[in-house]
Write an enzyme that holds these catalytic residues in place. Structure first.
Site, PDB file in Angstrom:
ATOM      1  CD  GLU A 146       2.621  -8.317  -5.442  1.00 28.90           C
ATOM      2  OE1 GLU A 146       3.475  -9.012  -4.859  1.00 28.90           O
ATOM      3  OE2 GLU A 146       2.333  -7.162  -5.081  1.00 28.90           O
ATOM      4  CE  LYS A 165     -13.243  -8.832 -20.198  1.00 29.16           C
ATOM      5  NZ  LYS A 165     -14.412  -7.945 -20.081  1.00 29.16           N
ATOM      6  CG  ASP A 217     -17.369  -9.408 -18.672  1.00 29.88           C
ATOM      7  OD1 ASP A 217     -16.500 -10.243 -18.973  1.00 29.88           O
ATOM      8  OD2 ASP A 217     -17.106  -8.299 -18.180  1.00 29.88           O
ATOM      9  CB  CYS A 258       5.404  -3.781   0.111  1.00 32.39           C
ATOM     10  SG  CYS A 258       6.236  -2.212  -0.088  1.00 32.39           S
ATOM     11  CE1 TYR A 259       1.469   1.080   5.935  1.00 35.55           C
ATOM     12  CE2 TYR A 259      -0.221  -0.628   5.938  1.00 35.55           C
ATOM     13  CZ  TYR A 259       0.323   0.526   6.476  1.00 35.55           C
ATOM     14  OH  TYR A 259      -0.272   1.110   7.561  1.00 35.55           O
ATOM     15  N   GLY A 280       0.851  -1.194   0.000  1.00 34.39           N
ATOM     16  CA  GLY A 280       0.000   0.000   0.000  1.00 34.39           C
ATOM     17  C   GLY A 280       0.878   1.232   0.000  1.00 34.39           C
ATOM     18  CG  HIS A 337       5.552  -5.477  -4.804  1.00 30.08           C
ATOM     19  ND1 HIS A 337       4.308  -5.380  -4.224  1.00 30.08           N
ATOM     20  CD2 HIS A 337       6.202  -4.337  -4.480  1.00 30.08           C
ATOM     21  CE1 HIS A 337       4.203  -4.232  -3.587  1.00 30.08           C
ATOM     22  NE2 HIS A 337       5.344  -3.576  -3.722  1.00 30.08           N
TER      23      HIS A 337
END
Ligand code: XMP
Length: 519
Positions: free
Chosen positions: A173, A375, A230, A84-85, A53, A171
């Site tokens: 990710e 998605k 969608d 991180c945060y 964050g 990070h």
């Protein structure tokens, strides 16, 4: 099913973390950091990830966890990974020290791994990771040990093996952390011990069954079908569950691409054999109301309101015919829900998006079968349901359609000019085999006339802008560096074949500061 929850501390990467976890076969959801412990207990997490964050733990209003959070995870044996945060918060709240004045670190860095038996199992001594932080740890609480460091960051990862609480400064990710997936796997499989139970095949079966159960044997469902991914996947899923008790309403607002109205009808009526596909040609109404309107927000509002009116009138008509219509289905997907609930609350309004929203006075119950999916998961499900790849892989097309690509006041003539150019552009992009590499590619009509020469004649026509962008998350996008020869071919064809354009320009703006669409 085992679930991992991402507690969102305001990171732009929260969705990315959740998607990575799902890609590893474990169901994951994003929850607010200030969720109550009783609500958290109800969710029954198998593991928890605290996102990064933008805040600093020393800011008064920065996200903090309830003190009882740590008691809860320790007593229940729920592993936690802070990123991180999230890592700063663990340190700050458990008695360590964060140094806010240290050197900021952004970008790729070499990680020196010190311990290999937990988070970094099977990795090399040195790994490339992506850093993005200002604050950093200067002291870790008792019971924790340092697992890795970097040149500027002596404690880049830590762990408490007794309570399975871990933290990483970088990070894992993002793709720039080359072997971040292995780190996440180590956390999810080895530390949390989650079972791979999130499978899209079984999702389809289970959801068809639960839709059948929810709707019952006699009730009918209405769905606004736009022809986008969608709503199309939602339609096919519902059709599999309840057959022709599904009524799809497709509104031609006069702002569609060339032949799109025919193609959507062909797909659903002929190929997929939908009996209750209701096509409404409302082109005249939309264009009448848009006549002379040049303000982008005003255009969007008119289109949104007119859509709702047309949709509602048709629904009322169908309800009279079929009183058993009790549900309104929507193709809402997971990021739509989470964005509406959290991030967008603080985000500045850039453009109002008018999609298929429920008229307030409708008494129908809502059903949103795709509401927990990302998605890429919707696309996979669509393919498994047998929908053509061409439809599934289509670029996003905005609800207000060509109205936002025809700058200023619009009329049928301008829209037709744009349609012809757009068709050529897409044809050439597909021929070049790069359609699926681009996030979006389209033509825009700029209502400025310039002089040109065709044969012996002077021309005075509009400008066509070509927009082609690459993006992963839509929040940022960069213009695609298309091949010059390809651009030349497209430009030449548009000028030669489309009456109304005598000049083609290529848009080289990135987002931000520009947006993808023009209005
Ligand atoms: P911008 O122009 O804000 O667009 O960079 C971001 C993405 O959203 C799409 N877009 C819309 N989609 N209804 C939609 O369904 C809308 O009103 C709308 N406006 C923009 C745009 O095509 C891009 O993918």
């Amino acid at each position: 099913m085992d679930k991992i929850f991402i507690m969102d501390m305001g990171s732009q990467y929260s969705h990315l973390i959740a998607r990575r976890v799902r890609e590893l076969g474990i169901y994951s959801e994003i929850i607010p950091y200030n969720i109550s412990i009783s609500d958290l207990m109800f969710l029954n997490p198998k593991g928890i990830i605290l996102s990064g964050g933008p805040s600093s733990v020393y800011e008064e209003n920065s996200p903090k966890l309830e003190k009882s959070f740590y008691e809860y995870v320790k007593t229940q044996g729920i592993p936690v990974l802070g990123i991180c945060y999230g890592l700063h918060l663990i340190i700050h709240q458990l008695g360590g020290k964060i140094d806010p004045n240290n050197k900021k670190e952004y970008g790729k860095t070499e990680l020196d791994i010190l311990e290999f038996d937990s988070l970094f199992y099977s990795l090399n001594k040195e790994e490339i990771v992506w850093m993005s932080h200002g604050d950093q740890i200067s002291e870790i609480p008792a019971g924790f040990k340092t697992l890795a460091r970097t040149k500027n960051c002596p404690i880049a990862a830590f762990g408490n093996e007794e309570f399975n609480i871990y933290g990483v400064q970088f990070h894992p990710e993002v793709v720039h952390t080359a072997r971040g997936t292995i780190m996440l796997k180590n956390f999810i499989y080895n530390i949390v011990g989650a079972k791979k139970e999130w499978k899209l095949n079984s999702w389809i079966e289970t959801n068809i069954e639960s839709i059948k159960k929810e709707i019952g044997p006699n009730n009918r469902v209405i769905l606004g079908l736009s022809g986008g991914v969608d709503s199309s996947v939602c339609a096919v899923l519902l059709h599999n569950a309840i057959g022709d008790r599904l009524h799809c309403i497709f509104v031609n607002n006069g702002l569609l691409r060339k032949n799109e109205d025919l193609e959507v009808q062909k797909q659903f009526k002929e190929k997929l054999n939908f009996k209750n596909f209701h096509y409404i040609d409302a082109e005249r109404l939309f264009l009448e109301r848009l006549k002379g309107v040049d303000d982008p927000e005003e255009k969007r509002k008119i289109i949104g309101h007119t859509f709702i009116e047309v949709f509602e009138n048709k629904t009322l008509e169908l309800e009279t015919e079929h009183p058993s219509i009790k549900y309104l289905a929507q193709g809402t997907i997971y990021p739509d829900r989470v964005e509406t609930a959290t991030t967008s609350k603080n985000a500045a309004k850039i453009k109002s998006h008018h999609n298929l929203t429920l008229p307030e006075n409708m008494k129908l119950k809502i059903i949103e079968p795709l509401k927990d999916l990302y998605k890429d998961e919707v696309r996979k499900i669509g393919k498994q349901l047998g929908i053509e790849a061409e439809l599934i892989d289509r670029h996003p097309f905005p609800g207000p359609g060509l109205a936002v690509r025809c700058v200023g006041a619009i009329d049928k003539e301008k829209l037709n000019i744009l349609r012809e150019a757009d068709l050529i552009l897409l044809e050439e992009i597909r021929k070049a085999g790069i359609y699926n590499d681009l996030w979006q590619v389209f033509c825009v009509l700029l209502p400025v006339k310039t002089v040109g020469v065709m044969g012996d004649f002077r021309t005075y026509e509009y400008i066509c802008a070509i927009r082609a962008v690459e993006s992963k998350d839509v929040m940022t996008a960069s213009f695609a560096k298309l091949d010059w020869d390809l651009l030349e071919k497209i430009g030449t064809r548009i000028i030669n074949e489309v009456k109304g354009f005598n000049r083609v320009v290529y848009d080289i703006s990135n987002k931000p500061p520009s947006t993808i669409e023009y209005e």
